[in-house]
Design a protein around this motif. Structure first.
Motif, PDB file in Angstrom:
ATOM      1  N   MET A   1       0.862  -1.174   0.000  1.00 18.62           N
ATOM      2  CA  MET A   1       0.000   0.000   0.000  1.00 18.62           C
ATOM      3  C   MET A   1       0.904   1.230   0.000  1.00 18.62           C
ATOM      4  N   GLY A   2       1.002   1.871  -1.158  1.00 15.31           N
ATOM      5  CA  GLY A   2       1.878   3.037  -1.275  1.00 15.31           C
ATOM      6  C   GLY A   2       3.313   2.668  -0.932  1.00 15.31           C
ATOM      7  N   ASN A   3       3.938   3.491  -0.088  1.00 15.39           N
ATOM      8  CA  ASN A   3       5.325   3.230   0.288  1.00 15.39           C
ATOM      9  C   ASN A   3       5.439   2.514   1.636  1.00 15.39           C
ATOM     10  N   LEU A   4       4.337   1.959   2.124  1.00 13.46           N
ATOM     11  CA  LEU A   4       4.343   1.233   3.389  1.00 13.46           C
ATOM     12  C   LEU A   4       4.888  -0.179   3.189  1.00 13.46           C
ATOM     13  N   ASN A   5       5.447  -0.727   4.222  1.00  9.45           N
ATOM     14  CA  ASN A   5       5.858  -2.132   4.184  1.00  9.45           C
ATOM     15  C   ASN A   5       4.625  -3.016   4.082  1.00  9.45           C
ATOM     16  N   SER A   6       4.768  -4.155   3.466  1.00  9.04           N
ATOM     17  CA  SER A   6       3.668  -5.117   3.455  1.00  9.04           C
ATOM     18  C   SER A   6       3.566  -5.764   4.829  1.00  9.04           C
ATOM     19  N   ILE A   7       2.434  -6.372   5.091  1.00  6.70           N
ATOM     20  CA  ILE A   7       2.252  -7.088   6.354  1.00  6.70           C
ATOM     21  C   ILE A   7       3.228  -8.258   6.431  1.00  6.70           C
ATOM     22  N   ALA A   8       3.481  -8.901   5.313  1.00  8.79           N
ATOM     23  CA  ALA A   8       4.465  -9.990   5.296  1.00  8.79           C
ATOM     24  C   ALA A   8       5.843  -9.464   5.696  1.00  8.79           C
ATOM     25  N   ALA A   9       6.230  -8.307   5.180  1.00  7.82           N
ATOM     26  CA  ALA A   9       7.533  -7.726   5.519  1.00  7.82           C
ATOM     27  C   ALA A   9       7.599  -7.379   7.002  1.00  7.82           C
ATOM     28  N   LEU A  10       6.537  -6.838   7.550  1.00 11.84           N
ATOM     29  CA  LEU A  10       6.512  -6.504   8.981  1.00 11.84           C
ATOM     30  C   LEU A  10       6.560  -7.760   9.847  1.00 11.84           C
ATOM     31  N   THR A  11       5.884  -8.798   9.403  1.00 13.01           N
ATOM     32  CA  THR A  11       5.913 -10.074  10.124  1.00 13.01           C
ATOM     33  C   THR A  11       7.322 -10.646  10.107  1.00 13.01           C
ATOM     34  N   PHE A  12       7.955 -10.637   8.944  1.00 11.69           N
ATOM     35  CA  PHE A  12       9.331 -11.109   8.822  1.00 11.69           C
ATOM     36  C   PHE A  12      10.247 -10.299   9.730  1.00 11.69           C
ATOM     37  N   HIS A  13      10.102  -8.992   9.716  1.00  9.25           N
ATOM     38  CA  HIS A  13      10.937  -8.073  10.489  1.00  9.25           C
ATOM     39  C   HIS A  13      10.883  -8.398  11.985  1.00  9.25           C
ATOM     40  N   VAL A  14       9.691  -8.517  12.520  1.00 10.03           N
ATOM     41  CA  VAL A  14       9.550  -8.824  13.954  1.00 10.03           C
ATOM     42  C   VAL A  14      10.092 -10.225  14.230  1.00 10.03           C
ATOM     43  N   ASN A  15       9.788 -11.170  13.360  1.00 11.91           N
ATOM     44  CA  ASN A  15      10.271 -12.541  13.528  1.00 11.91           C
ATOM     45  C   ASN A  15      11.799 -12.604  13.512  1.00 11.91           C
TER      46      ASN A  15
END
Length: 159
Positions: A42-56
């Motif tokens: 969504m625009g220049n936001l991270n995807s939910i998958a990317a945020l999940t990976f990041h926290v993981n």
């Protein structure tokens, strides 16, 4: 309540089973998504998958330290999400996230109280307590992003 148990409860709440602070948790939010929704930019936001990976990424790296290993994680790699090209890929990331979340909660619950005040790997990183509290804050920050991004994602029929 012992500090380690209180911290473990707070982690469990944001990662796996709670709804007190945010009325949701990571597990609830990511398990309700398809892989197409999770990877939708969504625009220049991270995807939910990317945020999940990041926290993981951080959970796994810190669990390694709890188990006596080195602190091998680096910020510059924390968003290097491997391609998610199928439901299987997304489900693997969810499973890895949930396993690391459970391990993280378990390891924090086992920490002796005295360990919480010790330096985490190196004094420059502060104490175990500071780092665990930082993980809690980091998780709520990204959980909030996920909740907002989910509201922006078009219905499945439009993906």
């Amino acid at each position: 309540m012992e500090r380690n148990k209180e911290l473990a409860n707070r982690l469990n709440e944001v990662l796996l089973n709670g709804a007190w602070i945010a009325n949701t948790n990571f597990k609830m939010e990511i398990e309700s998504l398809t892989w197409l929704q999770a990877t939708k930019k969504m625009g220049n936001l991270n995807s939910i998958a990317a945020l999940t990976f990041h926290v993981n990424y951080y959970l796994g790296g810190i669990v390694n330290v709890f188990k006596g290993g080195a602190l091998d994680i680096r910020d510059k790699y924390s968003f290097e999400l491997p391609p998610i090209e199928s439901a299987s890929d997304w489900n693997k990331l969810i499973k890895d996230f949930l396993v690391n979340s459970e391990k993280f909660v378990e390891e924090v619950a086992k920490l002796p109280d005295s360990k919480l005040d010790e330096a985490f790997v190196d004094e420059k990183y502060g104490s175990y307590l500071r780092n665990i509290e930082g993980v809690i804050e980091h998780c709520y920050y990204h959980l909030g992003q996920i909740v907002l991004i989910k509201k922006m994602i078009p219905p499945m029929t439009d993906l």
